[in-house]
Design an enzyme around this catalytic site. Structure first.
Site, PDB file in Angstrom:
ATOM      1  N   GLU A 126      51.869  21.610  40.609  1.00  0.00           N
ATOM      2  CA  GLU A 126      52.050  21.587  42.059  1.00  0.00           C
ATOM      3  C   GLU A 126      50.710  21.902  42.742  1.00  0.00           C
ATOM      4  O   GLU A 126      50.318  21.271  43.729  1.00  0.00           O
ATOM      5  CB  GLU A 126      53.138  22.615  42.444  1.00  0.00           C
TER       6      GLU A 126
ATOM      7  N   ASP B 243      47.759  21.373  41.520  1.00  0.00           N
ATOM      8  CA  ASP B 243      46.882  20.209  41.348  1.00  0.00           C
ATOM      9  C   ASP B 243      47.224  19.111  42.349  1.00  0.00           C
ATOM     10  O   ASP B 243      46.348  18.426  42.879  1.00  0.00           O
ATOM     11  CB  ASP B 243      46.995  19.655  39.921  1.00  0.00           C
TER      12      ASP B 243
ATOM     13  N   SER C 246      21.341  51.709  40.508  1.00  0.00           N
ATOM     14  CA  SER C 246      21.966  51.761  39.189  1.00  0.00           C
ATOM     15  C   SER C 246      22.737  53.076  39.069  1.00  0.00           C
ATOM     16  O   SER C 246      22.614  53.942  39.938  1.00  0.00           O
ATOM     17  CB  SER C 246      20.909  51.642  38.104  1.00  0.00           C
TER      18      SER C 246
ATOM     19  N   GLU D  50      37.361  53.259  37.336  1.00  0.00           N
ATOM     20  CA  GLU D  50      37.405  51.810  37.056  1.00  0.00           C
ATOM     21  C   GLU D  50      36.700  51.532  35.741  1.00  0.00           C
ATOM     22  O   GLU D  50      35.762  52.248  35.395  1.00  0.00           O
ATOM     23  CB  GLU D  50      36.623  51.034  38.126  1.00  0.00           C
TER      24      GLU D  50
ATOM     25  N   LYS E 222      33.992  49.728  33.364  1.00  0.00           N
ATOM     26  CA  LYS E 222      32.666  49.181  33.657  1.00  0.00           C
ATOM     27  C   LYS E 222      32.550  47.844  32.916  1.00  0.00           C
ATOM     28  O   LYS E 222      32.377  47.818  31.695  1.00  0.00           O
ATOM     29  CB  LYS E 222      31.568  50.142  33.218  1.00  0.00           C
TER      30      LYS E 222
HETATM   31  O1  I6G Z   1      27.107  48.523  37.589  1.00  0.00           O
HETATM   32  C1  I6G Z   1      28.233  49.019  38.121  1.00  0.00           C
HETATM   33  C2  I6G Z   1      29.446  48.783  37.537  1.00  0.00           C
HETATM   34  C3  I6G Z   1      30.605  49.280  38.083  1.00  0.00           C
HETATM   35  C4  I6G Z   1      28.149  49.776  39.315  1.00  0.00           C
HETATM   36  C5  I6G Z   1      29.324  50.300  39.879  1.00  0.00           C
HETATM   37  C6  I6G Z   1      30.559  50.036  39.234  1.00  0.00           C
HETATM   38  O2  I6G Z   1      31.625  50.580  39.808  1.00  0.00           O
HETATM   39  C7  I6G Z   1      32.879  50.377  39.178  1.00  0.00           C
HETATM   40  N1  I6G Z   1      29.242  51.033  41.015  1.00  0.00           N
HETATM   41  C8  I6G Z   1      28.047  51.255  41.579  1.00  0.00           C
HETATM   42  C9  I6G Z   1      27.978  52.092  42.810  1.00  0.00           C
HETATM   43  C10 I6G Z   1      26.888  50.729  41.025  1.00  0.00           C
HETATM   44  N2  I6G Z   1      26.925  49.999  39.902  1.00  0.00           N
HETATM   45  C11 I6G Z   1      25.550  50.986  41.638  1.00  0.00           C
END
Ligand code: I6G
Length: 792
Positions: free
Chosen positions: A38, A40, A85, A125, A127
């Site tokens: 759908e 598509d 960073s 979170e 990375k």
């Molecule tokens: O390189 C990063 C990966 C994940 C990040 C980051 C991140 O937040 C989940 N957050 C910041 C503020 C920075 N680098 C500078």
């Protein structure tokens, strides 16, 4: 517009809305609402209509992700808010230490193991192992995409980011800030990576070592059609430049972004206190192999954005965030040889040449060995089997020797007596240690080639550093060009750049007429650097940008920096004895002095403040001088008592030798008195103390007048508070300027506060200021106040 066109425009708008809504449910909410067939069908109908009415195509149409025309090079993009960073934690203890620093920085009671005290809220979170990018939305429409680059300047990859399926070309809903810079990671899922490699192998194309390399290689394609064919995804972790309102917490802000169609991590969580963060780390660690994408750790951020602003930054890392990395991957391989590299400061460094081995998807054939002490610590011999570790994007390390596997013909690693580049002698550095008034020399871990700028390797590196963007910022001189200038004998020191002539460079490889003229113009333009840049450009061992700034800001003139005694240098923030000696030795060296004199003679004019920094001047007290002399049993309190009693260095020296006076003096115990007497009985010590005092006086500081230095300043006695986001200058700069005018800058508002500078997003501090009737300035008023005091 004809009726047919109007009808087509209406249908196009309808189709785009439907497709955007399906995309949002599919990519952001992970809840597909229609079968692929759908989707598509709608997409093809839109494409057909746009084919018929090309004047109705807009850049934010879902059909515009296929990639436009190829570029010949990427343009550059300056990040208004630098892309920084993150600091790393490897152990639980590192994270606890981070949490302690956060609590301290926010003036909260430090949390203990039993859960007492403050439990700071953190967003958590994963990375992702991808590439950081910035996406700029103006009035809700994606207008620019850029790589992180060096954090200040990246590459314009707008055409490429448009091809990434889950990056919204326009934001959903309402209420987004007029200008919104979204930051996050572009990555490739494990499945996408595998499928891409199969396709590449089948078509005889290049295969990739790991998803990260595949993502980087795909995003940095000059032809966006290639990027469009790659399975890239985006995940947002924060924002950069914002004009408008956003929720005042990390999690709240990310949820708002999700509502506007920006994909965020499904693993986003809120933790209260460090123990919950550690539990999150362990949970994600256990599920790592089942995640659809590769990660190398998790990131924790202080959830309150007001607290983030309060904590600010240190060097190029936020104080409010940290990456907690997973343990690195390790492999066994063979040490084939050890070679020696010569760096900018002449340091001769061993580098391991390894039998190539794959560690976490990357082929490793070299590893750093740092210095000869490290070689000795490892007990390393050529021919050994070694354990190599690679953690994230960190340079691979040799961790251990497997001695049981040592072959009979293993050879020792020997430091060369002669520099492998210029043949000059290689000497071991010496460490100067001063303790309890005694100076001792010990052997340092670093070997240096004594050839200095006569050594081709050092000269080339010194010039590359001198012209680099953060130093003298001379554009047009890459590594290859520097090599040519040195190899052709045109440049024998950085000062020779300023006598280069057009005829000398035109015709060198890469230098046509225009580029030669551009280079000469760039050299001429570099002649008025800030003092900090100039000092950094000189390439003094152990003096990075921050130390160069400290030197320039505190001492205010090149002449003072050049003459400063090591003991005086250790007065400056973050300068320890070793660095102080490196700085002093650098300026003491005849050759370096000649090069600096030539630079000045050839028109380089570092921009000096001229004045000693008030904060530095105020830190120089007689008590501090006495404490600096490192006299046994005389610490801060003893030094203070002595300074108060005697009032001058001469009087302290006299008192120390007056047996009767000293014996009746209060505030010093017998051991301290004895030690003081012995210390100043030694003429060398007396001379050193007098030399320090004389230099401080020559720099404009006198014990009697030290208070006046601050008192005489226009904002002396005032306390200022900075809150909210400052846009014209950073908080650190604003603080520095206020302190330069004699004010104290505090972290909280009270009845003692003289004035509050409030930028957008100011919260509780601004409210408190109005409650207490404290004067509030916005940033523009603040800047004009500074201008009123002659400060730009
Ligand atoms: O390189 C990063 C990966 C994940 C990040 C980051 C991140 O937040 C989940 N957050 C910041 C503020 C920075 N680098 C500078």
């Amino acid at each position: 517009m004809t009726e047919a066109t109007t009808q087509a425009a209406e249908r196009i708008a309808e189709l785009r809305n439907q497709l955007d809504a399906h995309n949002y449910r599919y990519y952001v909410l992970d809840e597909p609402s229609v079968p692929d067939a759908e989707y598509d069908r709608l997409f093809n109908e839109l494409k057909a209509l746009e084919g018929q009415y090309p004047q109705l195509i807009t850049p934010d149409s879902p059909t515009q992700r296929v990639g436009g025309t190829a570029l010949s090079a990427f343009g550059s993009v300056r990040h208004e808010v630098p892309m920084l960073s993150l600091g790393n934690a490897f152990e639980d203890a590192d994270l606890r230490e981070f949490d302690r620093r956060v609590s301290e920085g926010l003036d909260l009671p430090v949390n203990d193991l039993f859960g007492a005290g403050a439990a700071v809220e953190y967003s958590c979170e994963p990375k992702l192992d991808g590439l950081a990018v910035s996406l700029l939305y103006e009035s809700g429409v994606l207008v620019r995409g850029a790589t992180r680059g060096d954090g200040s300047t990246g590459e314009d990859i707008s055409a490429n980011v448009r091809t990434v399926r889950n990056i919204p070309l326009k934001l959903q809903g309402t209420g987004w800030p007029a200008v919104l810079e979204v930051r996050g990671e572009v990555f490739m899922s494990k499945a996408g990576f595998e499928a891409l490699n199969v396709r590449q192998a089948e078509s005889g194309g290049k295969t990739f070592a790991n998803p990260r390399n595949a993502a980087a290689g795909s995003l940095r394609q000059l032809d966006p059609k290639i990027t469009a064919s790659r399975p890239l995804e985006f995940c947002c972790y924060g924002v950069g430049c914002v004009q408008g309102e956003l929720p005042d917490s990390q999690v709240g802000m990310l949820q708002a972004l999700k509502g506007w169609g920006v994909p965020i991590s499904r693993e986003l969580k809120l933790a209260r206190g460090v123990e919950e963060c550690l539990a999150y780390y362990r949970d994600i660690g256990e599920r790592r192999s089942t995640l659809a994408y590769e990660i190398d750790g998790v990131v924790f951020k202080v959830n309150s954005l007001a607290s983030q602003r309060e904590l600010g930054f240190r060097a190029r890392e936020p104080r409010w965030a940290i990456a907690h990395k997973f343990p690195a991957s390790e492999e066994l391989t063979e040490l084939l040889d050890v070679e020696f590299q010569v760096g900018r400061t002449g340091a001769v460094t061993p580098v391991a040449r390894l039998k190539p081995v794959k560690v976490a998807g990357v082929t490793v054939s070299n590893a750093t060995l740092h210095n000869m002490d490290e070689v000795a610590r490892l007990g390393l011999m050529i021919g050994d089997t070694v354990i190599i570790r690679r953690a994230g994007d960190v340079i691979p390390q040799v961790m251990q020797v497997v001695t049981e596997r040592r072959p009979a013909d293993a050879r020792p690693v020997l430091i060369p007596e002669q520099c492998p580049v210029c043949g000059s002698q290689v000497e071991r550095t010496q460490l100067v240690k001063r303790s309890k008034g005694k100076e001792t020399l010990s052997e340092g871990a670093v070997y240096r080639c004594v050839g200095r700028l006569a050594c081709g390797a050092q000269l080339k590196q010194a010039i590359i550093h001198f012209v680099s963007r953060r130093a003298m910022d001379i554009e047009g001189l890459g590594e290859k060009s520097v090599e040519q200038l040195v190899d052709e004998g045109l440049v024998g020191s950085p000062a020779d750049l300023y006598t280069l002539q057009f005829e000398q460079i035109v015709g060198l490889e890469g230098f046509a007429e225009l580029s030669s003229n551009n280079l000469l113009a760039a050299i001429a333009d570099s002649k008025r650097p800030s003092l900090a840049r100039f000092v950094y450009a000189l390439g003094i061992p152990d003096v990075g940008e921050e130390t160069a700034k400290t030197l320039a800001r505190s001492l205010g003139s090149l002449a003072r920096i050049q003459r400063a005694l090591p003991e005086v240098l250790t007065w400056l923030p973050d300068i320890g004895a070793e660095v102080a000696y490196e700085i002093h030795n650098f300026f003491d060296d005849d050759h370096n002095r000649t090069v600096i004199a030539l630079l000045l003679e050839r028109g380089v004019e570092p921009q000096e403040e001229g004045e000693l920094h008030a904060e530095f001047a105020a830190s120089v007290t007689l008590a501090a001088l006495l404490a600096k002399l490192d006299i046994a049993f005389i610490a801060a309190t003893g030094a203070k008592n002595l300074a108060e009693k005697a009032g001058s260095l001469d009087a302290v020296i006299a008192l120390s030798q007056d047996w009767l006076e000293l014996s009746v003096m209060k505030g010093l115990n017998e051991k301290a008195k004895q030690s003081l007497r012995e210390f100043f009985a030694n003429p060398q010590n007396t001379e050193r103390a007098r030399a320090m005092e004389a230099q401080l006086a020559e720099f404009g500081m006198h014990w009697a007048s030290e208070k006046k230095v601050v008192e005489g300043l226009p904002l002396a006695g005032q306390t200022w508070v900075l809150t909210g986001a400052l846009e014209i200058m950073s908080r650190d700069v604003a603080k520095e300027k206020l302190e330069g005018l004699g004010a104290k800058v505090a972290g909280s508002v009270s009845v003692k506060t003289t004035c509050v500078v409030a930028g957008p997003g100011a919260g509780s501090k601004l409210a408190k200021a109005s409650e207490l009737g404290v004067r509030v300035l916005d940033e523009v008023e603040f800047v004009s106040m500074l201008a009123g005091h002659g400060i730009q």
